[in-house]
Design an enzyme around this catalytic site. Structure first.
Site, PDB file in Angstrom:
ATOM      1  N   HIS A 437      21.464  53.359  -0.905  1.00 52.68           N
ATOM      2  CA  HIS A 437      21.289  52.183  -1.760  1.00 52.68           C
ATOM      3  C   HIS A 437      20.577  51.046  -1.041  1.00 52.68           C
ATOM      4  CE1 HIS A 437      24.785  53.306  -4.708  1.00 52.68           C
ATOM      5  NE2 HIS A 437      23.681  53.977  -4.938  1.00 52.68           N
ATOM      6  N   GLU A 438      19.629  50.437  -1.728  1.00 53.16           N
ATOM      7  CA  GLU A 438      18.888  49.254  -1.249  1.00 53.16           C
ATOM      8  C   GLU A 438      18.143  49.493   0.056  1.00 53.16           C
ATOM      9  OE1 GLU A 438      18.479  47.112  -3.440  1.00 53.16           O
ATOM     10  OE2 GLU A 438      19.983  48.127  -4.657  1.00 53.16           O
ATOM     11  N   GLY A 439      17.630  50.687   0.221  1.00 51.30           N
ATOM     12  CA  GLY A 439      16.777  50.963   1.374  1.00 51.30           C
ATOM     13  C   GLY A 439      17.490  51.777   2.431  1.00 51.30           C
TER      14      GLY A 439
END
Length: 596
Positions: A437-439
């Site tokens: 998640h998120e990179g």
């Protein structure tokens, strides 16, 4: 209790000095008692409505039936209670209809819900992020129509970045936005991996969508941001007809199953209308606010999933009778497994990761508050720079090492840890998603070494290292912490030598070849600093009329600092030394080497 409130109070008030923050006029409505009441309320709702359905929403994950989503009713009940108590509105300014609480308080409260049930808490987390984006960059008209129902928890929010052919590579998105005569836009395209992308719990869903306007520059410079509601909203704010966002399917992930994860098609069965946020072609810059906020949230979610595992495994270790103490052979002398040194080692490893990561995430949230109220421009700029430097660490270190903590929690339960009789296997699966998640870890490493470190030639890192050295200097004056202070000082020496070596390498691919290793090691140094800081605060609080339980709590902080410095920090020094050599085996490995 699902969380350790004494530890939370220690981090907020003893470590971070939240009382000083609360004296600022912006937070006049919140004193320590008010903060305690909010945390008490969060804990009560989490334990009564979020925790009891955690296993249910995992086993009965959302289903795609006749183009709609079906999910357990408990999800809606839990989220409505959360919204009614003001937690969606908690961090927002009064002018937007919020309660104007410190961001660090909101982070702490949100973490309690996440600890109880990550999958359900995700809907609130995403809605607050989308609302923050709207409050910061939306027009007055958009804020007037969309913010109130979002802060009331009647409408939820999402972020729509990735596409089937473009995951983390946002430069490759193809969703288009065509201008309409009334100033709105018609969107067409597909978005993939959209958490909370569809559900029947809220009255509407506010999607924050990245798309390209015809004629926009190529790459990330040509991306714009649009607010696109699931159902159309008229000028009075009333919800109307469908906005033609088709749910094309649900993705079934290994964890956080109670959160819908969707493939959405825009403009497939009719016109999908969206509203431009801010200026055209600046959408990615705007979206980075939500992405960076989400990175802190994902790191904190990882810490809270690990906290849940730690508390379950500690309770199991205290009650599970098996084996005898070393040297004892009497069959009648069986002891709880917590009496075995290796069990305590695994518990210490969890405690070090969980409480270190919790301190890291709340420190980052407080930086947001301090930047917001800073009156000196130079100080505000520095706080923003420091937050930017630490954001890759806040996202990635808990995602890596708190997942490892969940592994140790499962190990303590032995075979039971792999069964659904206990929540450990679910917590592990839930936490594994935070690594993506998120990179990914790799993307965060490139951000740190390529952008943050390289962007100012290491100046922010040097200034932050000086801040950490001040803590080491104070700790060095305490006889019981002198050895730990010296270890941190040595790690900081190696950190700065390695940063200089990386910055001195003009070959960018070679510089970035070990960026992930550098990020992980830097994170270890930061956590080591936070543990030394916690040990200092615990040392200062010892003595006097403290109860036996309080003394044990404070001694636990000091001992866990000792554990981290002896067992974990040396790993960072070794990894930093490796990075300093600019070793290139991964860069040199030909793709053909991995052919099957």
């Amino acid at each position: 209790m699902i969380v350790d409130r004494r530890d939370l109070d220690f981090i907020l008030f003893d470590l971070l000095g939240m009382d000083e923050l609360l004296r600022h006029e912006r937070f006049a409505a919140f004193d320590r008692d008010a903060c305690t009441q909010m945390l008490d309320t969060a804990q009560a709702i989490a334990e009564e409505l979020f925790l009891p359905i955690a296993a249910e929403v995992d086993a009965q994950e959302p289903r795609f039936v006749d183009g709609r989503v079906e999910m357990p009713e408990g999800t809606g009940r839990a989220l409505r209670a959360c919204a009614a108590a003001g937690f969606f509105a908690l961090p927002f300014a009064l002018e937007h209809g919020g309660l104007q609480a410190p961001r660090v308080l909101h982070t702490a409260a949100s973490g309690i819900f996440t600890c109880a049930n990550t999958a359900v808490a995700n809907y609130a987390f995403l809605t607050v992020g989308a609302a923050n984006l709207l409050a910061a960059f939306g027009s007055a008209a958009l804020r007037q129509n969309f913010l109130p129902p979002m802060l009331e928890g009647r409408w939820f929010g999402t972020m729509c970045l990735s596409e089937p052919q473009a995951g983390s590579s946002l430069a490759d998105i193809t969703t288009t936005a065509t201008p309409r005569a009334d100033g709105t836009f018609s969107l067409r395209g597909s978005k993939m991996w959209i958490s909370g992308g569809d559900q029947e719990v809220s009255e509407n869903i506010v999607h924050m969508v990245l798309a390209r306007i015809a004629g926009a520059p190529a790459g990330t410079r040509g991306i714009s941001l649009f607010l696109v509601p699931k159902r159309r909203v008229d000028e009075s704010g009333a919800v109307g007809a469908s906005n033609n966002i088709a749910l094309a399917g649900l993705n079934h992930k290994m964890g956080q199953r109670g959160t819908t994860n969707c493939l959405l098609n825009f403009g497939e069965s009719g016109e999908t209308i969206g509203y431009l946020i801010g200026e055209a072609h600046r959408g990615l810059g705007y979206m980075f606010q939500m992405m960076n906020e989400a990175r802190i949230g994902v790191g904190h979610a990882a810490a809270m999933s690990a906290l849940a595992g730690y508390r379950h495994s500690a309770e199991y270790a205290r009650t599970r009778i098996q084996g005898r103490k070393a040297g004892q052979k009497d069959p009648a002398a069986a002891v709880p497994i917590i009496e075995h040194a290796d069990i305590r080692r695994m518990l210490l490893a969890q405690k070090a990761a969980v409480e270190g990561a919790q301190a890291l995430c709340l420190y980052a949230a407080q930086l947001v508050d301090r930047q917001e109220i800073a009156t000196d421009a130079a100080e505000a700029e520095w706080l923003g720079t420091l937050l930017g430097l630490l954001t890759p660490v806040v996202k990635s270190w808990p995602s890596e090492h708190c997942l490892e903590a969940n592994k140790w929690a499962m190990q303590i339960l032995g075979g039971y840890g792999y069964t659904r009789d206990y929540p450990l296997e679910r917590l592990y699966r839930d936490n594994r998603l935070n690594h993506i998640h998120e990179g990914t870890f790799g993307i965060q490493g490139i951000d740190l070494v390529g952008r943050k470190l390289g962007g100012d030639n290491g100046e922010a890192l040097r200034r932050f290292a000086a801040q950490m050295r001040e803590t080491a200097a104070r700790a060095g004056l305490q006889p019981t912490l002198a050895a730990e202070a010296a270890r941190l000082g040595g790690a900081l020496d190696q950190l700065e030598r390695t940063a200089a070596a990386l910055l001195g390498c003009a070959d960018i691919p070679r510089r970035l070849a070990n960026a992930t290793v550098f990020l992980d090691a830097f994170g270890h140094v930061v956590i080591g600093w936070l543990w030394l800081w916690q040990a200092l605060a615990a040392t200062a609080a010892r003595g006097g009329d403290a109860s036996a339980d309080e003394r044990l709590f404070l001694e636990g902080k000091i001992l866990t600092c000792r554990y981290f410095m002896a067992h974990e920090l040396p790993l960072a020094v070794a990894r930093l030394a490796l990075c300093a050599t600019l070793e290139t085996s991964s860069l040199d490995a030909p793709a053909a080497l991995f052919a099957l």
